[in-house]
Design an enzyme around this catalytic site. Structure first.
Site, PDB file in Angstrom:
ATOM      1  N   SER A 125      56.375 -11.061 -25.831  1.00  0.00           N
ATOM      2  CA  SER A 125      56.269 -10.763 -24.396  1.00  0.00           C
ATOM      3  C   SER A 125      57.464  -9.909 -23.990  1.00  0.00           C
ATOM      4  O   SER A 125      58.526  -9.988 -24.618  1.00  0.00           O
ATOM      5  CB  SER A 125      56.300 -12.066 -23.589  1.00  0.00           C
ATOM      6  OG  SER A 125      56.448 -11.785 -22.209  1.00  0.00           O
ATOM      7  N   TYR A 139      60.246 -20.273 -22.361  1.00  0.00           N
ATOM      8  CA  TYR A 139      59.331 -19.186 -22.744  1.00  0.00           C
ATOM      9  C   TYR A 139      60.128 -17.986 -23.280  1.00  0.00           C
ATOM     10  O   TYR A 139      59.800 -17.421 -24.326  1.00  0.00           O
ATOM     11  CB  TYR A 139      58.505 -18.784 -21.528  1.00  0.00           C
ATOM     12  CG  TYR A 139      57.395 -17.791 -21.803  1.00  0.00           C
ATOM     13  CD1 TYR A 139      56.242 -18.179 -22.467  1.00  0.00           C
ATOM     14  CD2 TYR A 139      57.497 -16.466 -21.369  1.00  0.00           C
ATOM     15  CE1 TYR A 139      55.203 -17.271 -22.705  1.00  0.00           C
ATOM     16  CE2 TYR A 139      56.468 -15.551 -21.597  1.00  0.00           C
ATOM     17  CZ  TYR A 139      55.326 -15.965 -22.262  1.00  0.00           C
ATOM     18  OH  TYR A 139      54.299 -15.069 -22.490  1.00  0.00           O
TER      19      TYR A 139
HETATM   20  N1  LIG Z   1      48.963 -12.733 -19.845  1.00  0.00           N
HETATM   21  C1  LIG Z   1      50.097 -12.072 -19.795  1.00  0.00           C
HETATM   22  O1  LIG Z   1      50.413 -11.371 -18.822  1.00  0.00           O
HETATM   23  C2  LIG Z   1      51.045 -12.142 -20.964  1.00  0.00           C
HETATM   24  C3  LIG Z   1      52.174 -11.333 -20.932  1.00  0.00           C
HETATM   25  C4  LIG Z   1      53.028 -11.329 -22.014  1.00  0.00           C
HETATM   26  C5  LIG Z   1      52.743 -12.121 -23.125  1.00  0.00           C
HETATM   27  N2  LIG Z   1      51.647 -12.912 -23.139  1.00  0.00           N
HETATM   28  C6  LIG Z   1      51.395 -13.689 -24.363  1.00  0.00           C
HETATM   29  O2  LIG Z   1      50.193 -13.241 -24.936  1.00  0.00           O
HETATM   30  C7  LIG Z   1      49.571 -14.306 -25.663  1.00  0.00           C
HETATM   31  C8  LIG Z   1      48.134 -14.456 -25.212  1.00  0.00           C
HETATM   32  O3  LIG Z   1      48.131 -14.718 -23.821  1.00  0.00           O
HETATM   33  P1  LIG Z   1      46.793 -14.898 -22.975  1.00  0.00           P
HETATM   34  O4  LIG Z   1      47.126 -14.492 -21.605  1.00  0.00           O
HETATM   35  O5  LIG Z   1      45.653 -14.285 -23.707  1.00  0.00           O
HETATM   36  O6  LIG Z   1      46.700 -16.496 -23.019  1.00  0.00           O
HETATM   37  P2  LIG Z   1      45.460 -17.470 -22.730  1.00  0.00           P
HETATM   38  O7  LIG Z   1      46.035 -18.655 -22.045  1.00  0.00           O
HETATM   39  O8  LIG Z   1      44.334 -16.718 -22.085  1.00  0.00           O
HETATM   40  O9  LIG Z   1      45.006 -17.861 -24.203  1.00  0.00           O
HETATM   41  C9  LIG Z   1      45.793 -18.681 -25.022  1.00  0.00           C
HETATM   42  C10 LIG Z   1      44.872 -19.546 -25.853  1.00  0.00           C
HETATM   43  O10 LIG Z   1      45.700 -20.392 -26.672  1.00  0.00           O
HETATM   44  C11 LIG Z   1      45.079 -21.659 -26.758  1.00  0.00           C
HETATM   45  N3  LIG Z   1      46.108 -22.645 -27.092  1.00  0.00           N
HETATM   46  C12 LIG Z   1      47.147 -23.071 -26.325  1.00  0.00           C
HETATM   47  N4  LIG Z   1      47.890 -23.981 -26.993  1.00  0.00           N
HETATM   48  C13 LIG Z   1      47.313 -24.133 -28.215  1.00  0.00           C
HETATM   49  C14 LIG Z   1      47.631 -24.914 -29.362  1.00  0.00           C
HETATM   50  N5  LIG Z   1      48.677 -25.720 -29.377  1.00  0.00           N
HETATM   51  N6  LIG Z   1      46.839 -24.804 -30.460  1.00  0.00           N
HETATM   52  C15 LIG Z   1      45.748 -23.973 -30.452  1.00  0.00           C
HETATM   53  N7  LIG Z   1      45.407 -23.219 -29.383  1.00  0.00           N
HETATM   54  C16 LIG Z   1      46.176 -23.279 -28.281  1.00  0.00           C
HETATM   55  C17 LIG Z   1      44.462 -21.886 -25.398  1.00  0.00           C
HETATM   56  O11 LIG Z   1      43.431 -22.860 -25.475  1.00  0.00           O
HETATM   57  C18 LIG Z   1      43.964 -20.484 -25.039  1.00  0.00           C
HETATM   58  O12 LIG Z   1      42.616 -20.291 -25.413  1.00  0.00           O
HETATM   59  C19 LIG Z   1      50.420 -15.544 -25.398  1.00  0.00           C
HETATM   60  O13 LIG Z   1      51.267 -15.738 -26.516  1.00  0.00           O
HETATM   61  C20 LIG Z   1      51.210 -15.171 -24.177  1.00  0.00           C
HETATM   62  O14 LIG Z   1      52.444 -15.854 -24.141  1.00  0.00           O
HETATM   63  C21 LIG Z   1      50.788 -12.957 -22.078  1.00  0.00           C
END
Ligand SMILES: NC(=O)c1ccc[n+]([C@@H]2O[C@H](COP(=O)([O-])OP(=O)(O)OC[C@H]3O[C@@H](n4cnc5c(N)ncnc54)[C@H](O)[C@@H]3O)[C@@H](O)[C@H]2O)c1
Length: 248
Positions: A125, A139
């Site tokens: 991120s 985080y």
């Molecule tokens: N959305 C944003 O703006 C953003 C920005 C920067 C980084 N990120 C990172 O990108 C990645 C994806 O984010 P996203 O927005 O698609 O997230 P999301 O919440 O839509 O999807 C994450 C998935 O991980 C699963 N999950 C959570 N804990 C788990 C575990 N212990 N075991 C198995 N599955 C598990 C959840 O059920 C979910 O389906 C993450 O690592 C997040 O930190 C997101």
């Protein structure tokens, strides 16, 4: 991001194992891919457990014969300034966001080596690169750790032809930020030089490049996919930490 990437990988002919602790979500992704003509199955696991990390890699190899690509996209938020952080939250966030990528890689990399190489893509991120607009020390620590671990793994496995790269998403609109209110979403757009929030597909396209042979000479990189957020100067950074961003 995982859904968008799994769909794009499958559309390019990859056989995809979708891993999630939420069976309904995993099954829905597989159903989507199947309806689009792709080949996918799912595996339900809580990726904080080493046994699960081992089992999911074994499941991929059992079902598809080998493993070429690993995308570590799982992540949860980790709120709190240092005085707010509890031991339970710290442990869970570091386990889900950081430990999982190392322990899945622990079992995936030897499989990649067996078949001549592979590509690991870690989703960090922009919050792992610089201080965030929200107070989120666990985080930030986990996401920063992912960047360092990516570089170390890239160096250690270069001679194995296993490439390890990291994407730092910026402000992407996904289910993780569905709860964010309109004012904050406007800030998210305004901070980025391109002036827009990203889509999960923006990460999927970058991941597909890093998974493909077109990136065969790229390893150990940190690729922000962030509408220019990381290229922005101090004014933009200052906006991140001011409660009233309109001050500037
Ligand atoms: N959305 C944003 O703006 C953003 C920005 C920067 C980084 N990120 C990172 O990108 C990645 C994806 O984010 P996203 O927005 O698609 O997230 P999301 O919440 O839509 O999807 C994450 C998935 O991980 C699963 N999950 C959570 N804990 C788990 C575990 N212990 N075991 C198995 N599955 C598990 C959840 O059920 C979910 O389906 C993450 O690592 C997040 O930190 C997101």
């Amino acid at each position: 991001m995982g859904v968008a990437t799994a769909r794009l990988f499958a559309s390019h002919g990859a056989k995809v194992l979708v891993v999630d602790m939420n069976e309904k979500a995993a099954k829905s992704t597989v159903d989507t891919i199947t309806s689009e003509g792709g080949d996918a199955s799912y595996f339900v696991a809580d990726v904080v457990e080493e046994d699960s990390c081992k089992a999911l890699v074994e499941a991929a190899v059992d079902r598809f014969g080998k493993l070429d690509i690993l995308m570590n996209s799982v992540g949860i938020g980790g709120p709190g300034a240092a005085p707010d952080v509890t031991q339970e939250l710290w442990t869970r966030v570091l386990d889900v966001d950081l430990k999982s990528m190392v322990f899945i890689s622990k079992y995936a990399i030897p499989q990649m080596i067996k078949s001549g190489g592979g590509s690991v893509i870690n989703i960090s991120s922009v919050d792992g690169i610089r201080a965030a607009m929200t107070k989120n020390v666990p985080y930030a620590a986990a996401k920063g750790g992912m960047i360092s671990a990516t570089r170390a793994m890239a160096v250690h496995h270069g001679r194995d032809n296993v490439r390890v790269n990291c994407i730092a998403p910026g402000m992407i609109y996904t289910s993780m930020v569905e709860a964010v209110d309109d004012k904050k979403r406007k800030i998210r757009r305004d901070l980025a030089p391109l002036g827009t929030e990203g889509r999960a597909e923006d990460i999927a396209m970058a991941a597909t490049f890093l998974a493909s042979d077109e990136s065969r000479w790229i390893t150990g990189v940190l690729l922000p996919v962030d509408a220019g957020l990381m290229a922005a100067g101090p004014q933009s950074l200052l906006n991140n930490i001011l409660d009233d961003y309109e001050y500037i």
